[in-house]
Write a protein that holds these residues in place. Sequence first.
Motif, PDB file in Angstrom:
ATOM      1  N   HIS A 173      18.869  41.893  30.290  1.00  0.00           N
ATOM      2  CA  HIS A 173      19.632  43.636  30.414  1.00  0.00           C
ATOM      3  C   HIS A 173      19.881  44.894  29.171  1.00  0.00           C
ATOM      4  O   HIS A 173      20.047  45.759  29.290  1.00  0.00           O
ATOM      5  CB  HIS A 173      20.792  44.225  31.711  1.00  0.00           C
ATOM      6  N   ASP A 179      18.950  48.111  29.618  1.00  0.00           N
ATOM      7  CA  ASP A 179      19.538  49.391  30.497  1.00  0.00           C
ATOM      8  C   ASP A 179      20.846  49.447  30.194  1.00  0.00           C
ATOM      9  O   ASP A 179      21.490  49.966  30.307  1.00  0.00           O
ATOM     10  CB  ASP A 179      19.305  48.048  31.566  1.00  0.00           C
ATOM     11  N   LEU A 180      21.140  48.733  28.798  1.00  0.00           N
ATOM     12  CA  LEU A 180      22.819  48.692  28.120  1.00  0.00           C
ATOM     13  C   LEU A 180      23.163  49.991  27.768  1.00  0.00           C
ATOM     14  O   LEU A 180      22.577  50.444  27.092  1.00  0.00           O
ATOM     15  CB  LEU A 180      23.104  47.938  26.952  1.00  0.00           C
ATOM     16  N   THR A 181      24.195  50.336  28.241  1.00  0.00           N
ATOM     17  CA  THR A 181      24.726  51.938  27.481  1.00  0.00           C
ATOM     18  C   THR A 181      26.029  50.902  26.873  1.00  0.00           C
ATOM     19  O   THR A 181      26.938  50.091  27.398  1.00  0.00           O
ATOM     20  CB  THR A 181      25.473  53.127  28.244  1.00  0.00           C
ATOM     21  N   ASP A 237      29.185  53.132  27.819  1.00  0.00           N
ATOM     22  CA  ASP A 237      29.421  52.954  28.756  1.00  0.00           C
ATOM     23  C   ASP A 237      29.533  51.743  29.979  1.00  0.00           C
ATOM     24  O   ASP A 237      30.387  50.873  30.054  1.00  0.00           O
ATOM     25  CB  ASP A 237      29.206  53.524  30.281  1.00  0.00           C
ATOM     26  N   THR A 238      28.142  50.891  29.734  1.00  0.00           N
ATOM     27  CA  THR A 238      27.987  49.235  30.958  1.00  0.00           C
ATOM     28  C   THR A 238      29.412  48.833  30.430  1.00  0.00           C
ATOM     29  O   THR A 238      29.022  47.816  30.758  1.00  0.00           O
ATOM     30  CB  THR A 238      26.708  49.184  31.341  1.00  0.00           C
TER      31      THR A 238
END
Length: 154
Positions: free
Chosen positions: A135, A138-140, A142-143
């Motif tokens: 992923h 898609d990682l931020t 926040d995640t």
Amino acid sequence: MQIIATRTRAAGHHPYFAYRLYIPFDQLSPERQSLISYRTNFGHGRAGDHLARLREVIAPMAHLGLRPGPARHEQGRAIDRVAKRIEAIIVRKLYPEITAVILPVLLRVPANPDDAAIYTSVGDLTGRYQALAAHIEDLTADTLGVDQFGKRAA
């Protein structure tokens, strides 16, 4: 898990800074600690307090236990690429001057800030290489569970 994100002026290279991310050994299991061969505090903290690099934290235990050789080297390169992306995501959240997708070895910062160390927390990243790699786009922050209100060391 607790982390330390640092900003350190590069000696003789004004105004260049090195940004790094470390995890205190006490955040890792004794089994993982025993498989990390490079033991130092990287110039942060007290003597005897060891810090791990992110690649050693996210790596599967099976990788850390591999003998040196081509298989370990190739898998290590893939783990290192993911770790570098995650480091940049986390450090960008804590140091707003960072905009890079991968942390550079040295970054020119015209504002010439002071050296800094931020002690904060993120979600548990231990042994999560496969899930993080799957992923990565898609990682931020926040995640990853980055607490942007960490404590700055004096």
